[in-house]
Scaffold this motif. Structure first.
Motif, mmCIF file in Angstrom:
data_model
loop_
_atom_site.group_PDB
_atom_site.id
_atom_site.type_symbol
_atom_site.label_atom_id
_atom_site.label_comp_id
_atom_site.label_asym_id
_atom_site.label_seq_id
_atom_site.Cartn_x
_atom_site.Cartn_y
_atom_site.Cartn_z
ATOM 1 N N SER A 52 0.809 -1.208 0.000
ATOM 2 C CA SER A 52 0.000 0.000 0.000
ATOM 3 C C SER A 52 0.848 1.267 0.000
ATOM 4 C CB SER A 52 -0.927 -0.003 1.216
ATOM 5 O OG SER A 52 -0.141 0.086 2.373
ATOM 6 N N ASN A 53 2.148 1.112 0.188
ATOM 7 C CA ASN A 53 2.982 2.301 0.187
ATOM 8 C C ASN A 53 3.668 2.533 -1.143
ATOM 9 O OD1 ASN A 53 2.726 3.828 2.467
ATOM 10 N ND2 ASN A 53 3.858 2.333 3.699
ATOM 11 N N PHE A 54 3.070 1.957 -2.166
ATOM 12 C CA PHE A 54 3.672 2.058 -3.490
ATOM 13 C C PHE A 54 3.322 3.406 -4.115
ATOM 14 C CE2 PHE A 54 4.267 1.289 -7.935
ATOM 15 C CZ PHE A 54 5.369 0.459 -7.978
ATOM 16 N N TYR A 55 4.338 4.176 -4.427
ATOM 17 C CA TYR A 55 4.092 5.480 -5.034
ATOM 18 C C TYR A 55 4.081 5.376 -6.548
ATOM 19 C CZ TYR A 55 4.295 8.153 -0.770
ATOM 20 O OH TYR A 55 4.004 8.687 0.447
ATOM 21 N N VAL A 56 3.125 6.074 -7.168
ATOM 22 C CA VAL A 56 3.120 6.133 -8.624
ATOM 23 C C VAL A 56 3.290 7.596 -9.059
ATOM 24 C CG1 VAL A 56 1.682 4.083 -8.932
ATOM 25 C CG2 VAL A 56 0.603 6.325 -8.725
ATOM 26 N N GLU A 57 3.774 7.770 -10.268
ATOM 27 C CA GLU A 57 3.883 9.110 -10.847
ATOM 28 C C GLU A 57 2.505 9.496 -11.373
ATOM 29 O OE1 GLU A 57 6.752 10.776 -10.874
ATOM 30 O OE2 GLU A 57 7.746 9.059 -9.906
ATOM 31 N N VAL A 58 2.048 10.669 -11.019
ATOM 32 C CA VAL A 58 0.723 11.090 -11.469
ATOM 33 C C VAL A 58 0.812 12.409 -12.229
ATOM 34 C CG1 VAL A 58 -1.639 11.638 -10.772
ATOM 35 C CG2 VAL A 58 -0.286 10.057 -9.391
ATOM 36 N N THR A 59 0.129 12.475 -13.363
ATOM 37 C CA THR A 59 -0.110 13.778 -13.992
ATOM 38 C C THR A 59 -1.616 13.992 -13.981
ATOM 39 O OG1 THR A 59 1.840 13.758 -15.384
ATOM 40 C CG2 THR A 59 0.012 15.141 -16.098
ATOM 41 N N ILE A 110 -3.678 16.058 -24.135
ATOM 42 C CA ILE A 110 -4.051 14.808 -23.465
ATOM 43 C C ILE A 110 -3.241 13.655 -24.061
ATOM 44 C CG2 ILE A 110 -5.933 13.164 -23.068
ATOM 45 C CD1 ILE A 110 -6.971 15.506 -21.874
ATOM 46 N N TYR A 111 -3.212 13.629 -25.383
ATOM 47 C CA TYR A 111 -2.526 12.543 -26.088
ATOM 48 C C TYR A 111 -1.049 12.496 -25.687
ATOM 49 C CZ TYR A 111 -1.153 9.599 -30.060
ATOM 50 O OH TYR A 111 -0.670 8.591 -30.852
ATOM 51 N N LYS A 112 -0.462 13.665 -25.626
ATOM 52 C CA LYS A 112 0.961 13.772 -25.287
ATOM 53 C C LYS A 112 1.209 13.265 -23.861
ATOM 54 C CE LYS A 112 4.019 17.487 -24.924
ATOM 55 N NZ LYS A 112 3.789 18.888 -24.618
ATOM 56 N N GLU A 113 0.377 13.718 -22.919
ATOM 57 C CA GLU A 113 0.569 13.303 -21.523
ATOM 58 C C GLU A 113 0.395 11.793 -21.381
ATOM 59 O OE1 GLU A 113 1.695 15.203 -19.118
ATOM 60 O OE2 GLU A 113 1.744 16.814 -20.621
ATOM 61 N N CYS A 114 -0.435 11.223 -22.242
ATOM 62 C CA CYS A 114 -0.763 9.807 -22.097
ATOM 63 C C CYS A 114 0.241 8.876 -22.785
ATOM 64 C CB CYS A 114 -2.165 9.542 -22.681
ATOM 65 S SG CYS A 114 -3.471 10.112 -21.591
ATOM 66 N N ARG A 115 1.112 9.441 -23.554
ATOM 67 C CA ARG A 115 1.998 8.580 -24.348
ATOM 68 C C ARG A 115 2.786 7.596 -23.499
ATOM 69 N NH1 ARG A 115 4.285 12.472 -28.842
ATOM 70 N NH2 ARG A 115 5.184 13.311 -26.962
ATOM 71 N N ASP A 116 3.317 8.081 -22.363
ATOM 72 C CA ASP A 116 4.136 7.193 -21.535
ATOM 73 C C ASP A 116 3.387 6.750 -20.278
ATOM 74 O OD1 ASP A 116 4.048 9.692 -20.470
ATOM 75 O OD2 ASP A 116 6.115 9.688 -19.746
ATOM 76 N N GLY A 144 -5.463 10.769 -30.158
ATOM 77 C CA GLY A 144 -5.024 12.144 -30.382
ATOM 78 C C GLY A 144 -5.794 12.756 -31.525
ATOM 79 N N THR A 145 -5.113 13.544 -32.321
ATOM 80 C CA THR A 145 -5.798 14.146 -33.463
ATOM 81 C C THR A 145 -5.474 13.392 -34.753
ATOM 82 O OG1 THR A 145 -3.964 15.666 -33.653
ATOM 83 C CG2 THR A 145 -5.909 16.451 -32.492
#
Length: 651
Positions: A52-59, A110-116, A144-145
């Motif tokens: 439960s202490n697993f950190y994830v990167e969030v945008t 949105i598309y860019k943020e979601c790429r990785d 994306g577009t």
DNA sequence: GCAAGGTC
């Protein structure tokens, strides 16, 4: 591991990011100036093993409302086969529709943020439209577009989309209280396809019906020189019922014939000391037959003389309830009623105050405060404002010696919850220096309303007396206000003590100071106020909290109705064009569908059935489109009737 | 030039 969260608007993204990051986030610009990306780390997402202490990167980012719109194929570039003038409007009932993205920058961001990203989590408002916006975001994240036009639910892109059932989630939240948001983060759900279907059904029906009738009416009215060459005569499934309410009221005023009525009235002594008197009202109200009233009166004078007998006394505590938590519709109604402000002006002011962080989100149907909200803290805030300082202090005071007894009390609960936003309330106390008059008024109103919600009901005592004079009964009621409570901060409504009633007992005989037979006549209804129109639209499901003001403005702009001042009051009156349209459709037999709210309500009902799984989108769209096509054909056959009705009103 | 629904 990376999660991208996308909210419906920047303000929600920012607040959720603040909660999930503990205020420790980094802000990056997006391609759109209203939208920011908030980066942080968080250990609340359940996308990992038991740790439960697993950190994830969030945008955390957002869109700004819908990012796609429905149109006819090929008409986004002017000159397409289904654009105005290039096809018979009747073709719009079968022309292929296409969902195309607008806001290129928002989608690319949105598309860019979601790429990785490994996971996509949708944080749009938890209402029907929010669900659909969630679907739009899901499409933007995947395509994306690149795939600019997407036929509804069929994508042409080859291969598995990056985001799918297994890594796309939807947060369920109804307000922005910390533990609620954390709970939503820990328990993500899936987008609800049924709600998405309901919205896309609404879009298709409104598009086909609205554009076909608008083009037909405009061309027909222009070609017959009923309106100037540039005037648009629009039809909209919300515009017309709104217009219908106003025309209906004006018709009733025009057709009104006053009727005479007669009634009895008696009066008794107020008390034994002075000569004051109390009038008692006839329990029959009034009658429209003079001879009958006269006969009753004669009979009473002969057999009852100048005395009556007390037949009933009821003495009981009574209250005047504090208002319910504030919804958009109530805000607009009350600003129209108390301050003569149009629905658009009050919503614009509330919108500005929200942008500045003074008020909560102003578009809400919810009239229940979530139990987890710290309302006392919000009351506490208002101690900073000289206008509310004393009242707020008293409300929160624990000191019964010095306080007024008007203690903080959890607000009444209404019956509406849109699951997206709490009732409108002040967020921060605000200095009035840089506000316009409207903004000041709206802020003060919302704050007073909020404080009133958190107060005690006003208390009073009510006594009703009924007496019998020969065969007839008469009554009167007196109220003594004992504690004004919320009324102290809510001056918009009044509640006053009436004259004190004499002290009487059951069976007492009282002397009649006066007996009389009086006459009067019924009066015509008043023209429609904006406040009433909002009430009618809301009650009949015409438009939403966010669009009611737009529809009213729209039919003003089309010159179907026009504001008319009369003394202090501003009324909405239908124009000749507005009357001609409503009565034109009435005369060709389409009144119930076009000028009344029934058809819209039926469609809203169908949408709810789609949401609950009791109807399929395809069936609803097919049914409604067929019906509109039928109305369209009827209108074509009877278009000369529209012309003659117009001429009758403009002759 | 058209609908209604989001939001800025």
């Amino acid at each position: 591991m990376k999660v991208v969260c996308v909210a419906e608007k920047n303000s929600i993204a920012k607040q959720v990011a603040t909660i999930l990051s503990g205020g420790n986030f980094h802000t990056r610009n997006s391609l759109d100036k209203y939208i920011k990306n908030y980066d942080f780390r968080c250990n609340q997402f359940p996308f990992t093993s038991a740790n439960s202490n697993f950190y994830v990167e969030v945008t955390m980012t957002s869109v700004k409302g819908h990012i796609s719109s429905l149109g006819f194929e090929g008409s986004e570039d002017r000159g397409g086969p289904y654009s105005w003038g290039n096809c018979d409007p009747i073709e719009l009932y079968s022309a292929p529709v296409i969902n195309s993205f607008n806001f290129r920058n928002v989608i690319q961001s949105i598309y860019k943020e979601c790429r990785d990203a490994d996971y996509l989590m949708i944080w749009t408002d938890c209402d029907r439209e929010g669900e659909y916006i969630g679907w739009e975001i899901y499409m933007a994240a995947n395509y994306g577009t690149n795939n600019w036009n997407i036929r509804m639910n069929t994508t042409t892109t080859a291969g598995q989309p990056k985001f799918n059932e297994s890594n796309t989630f939807r947060a369920i939240f109804s307000h922005l209280e910390r533990s609620h948001i954390i709970n939503a983060t820990r328990n993500p759900k899936k987008l609800d396809q049924k709600s998405i279907d309901a919205v896309s059904a609404r879009m298709e029906i409104d598009l086909r019906a609205g554009l076909s009738f608008t083009r037909f009416l405009t061309n027909f009215f222009q070609n017959n020189k009923l309106v100037d060459a540039k005037v648009v005569v629009s039809y909209g499934p919300c515009q017309f019922p709104t217009l219908g309410f106003v025309v209906d009221r004006d018709d009733r005023i025009e057709k009104f014939v006053p009727e005479n009525f007669w009634y009895l009235e008696i009066s008794i002594k107020r008390d034994n000391t002075d000569g004051g008197q109390i009038k008692l009202q006839w329990k029959r109200g009034h009658l429209f037959d003079r001879l009958i009233v006269y006969t009753i009166y004669e009979h009473c004078v002969e057999t009852g003389g100048a005395t009556a007998k007390v037949t009933n006394i009821v003495s009981k505590p009574t209250s005047k309830y504090r208002p319910l938590p504030l919804t958009t519709v109530e805000l607009q109604k009350n600003c129209a009623k108390f301050f003569k402000m149009s629905a658009k002006r009050s919503l614009d002011a509330a919108e500005y105050l929200y942008q500045k962080g003074f008020l909560s989100y102003p578009r809400t149907e919810t009239d229940i405060f979530p139990q987890t909200m710290d309302l006392k803290a919000l009351v506490e805030q208002q101690k900073n404002d000289v206008r509310f300082r004393n009242y707020a202090s008293n409300l929160l005071s624990e000191d019964y010696e010095t306080s007024t007894g008007n203690k903080f009390s959890w607000p009444r609960q209404g019956s509406h919850d849109d699951k997206a936003h709490p009732p409108i309330h002040p967020i921060a106390s605000c200095s009035t220096e840089n506000l316009t008059a409207d903004q000041k008024t709206v802020y003060e109103y919302v704050t007073r309303h909020f404080l009133a919600c958190c107060s005690q009901d006003a208390k009073g005592h009510q006594t009703s007396i009924e007496v019998q004079w020969a065969t007839e009964f008469f009554k009167t009621t007196g109220i003594t206000v004992l504690a004004r409570n919320f009324l102290e901060i809510y001056p918009y409504i009044s509640w006053k003590s009436t004259a004190e009633l004499p002290e009487l007992h059951m069976g007492d005989t009282v002397d009649l100071l006066d007996t009389d037979m009086k006459s009067g006549s019924t009066s015509a209804p008043q023209p429609m106020t904006e406040s009433e129109l909002i009430l009618l639209m809301d009650a009949n499901g015409i438009g939403t909290d966010a669009t009611i003001a737009d529809h009213i403005e729209k039919i003003k702009g089309r010159e179907y109705i026009r504001p008319e001042k009369s003394g202090k009051q501003t009324y909405l009156r239908s124009t000749k064009l507005g009357k001609a349209l409503v009565h034109g459709f009435e005369e060709i037999g389409l009144e119930d569908s076009f000028a009344k709210p029934f058809l819209r309500r039926e469609m809203e009902n169908d949408l709810k059935l789609i949401c609950s799984g009791n109807k399929f989108k395809r069936a609803v769209v097919q049914d409604m489109v067929e019906r509109y096509l039928n109305y369209y054909n009827i209108t074509q056959i009877n278009k000369r009737t529209l012309l003659s009705v117009f001429n009758r009103f403009n002759g």
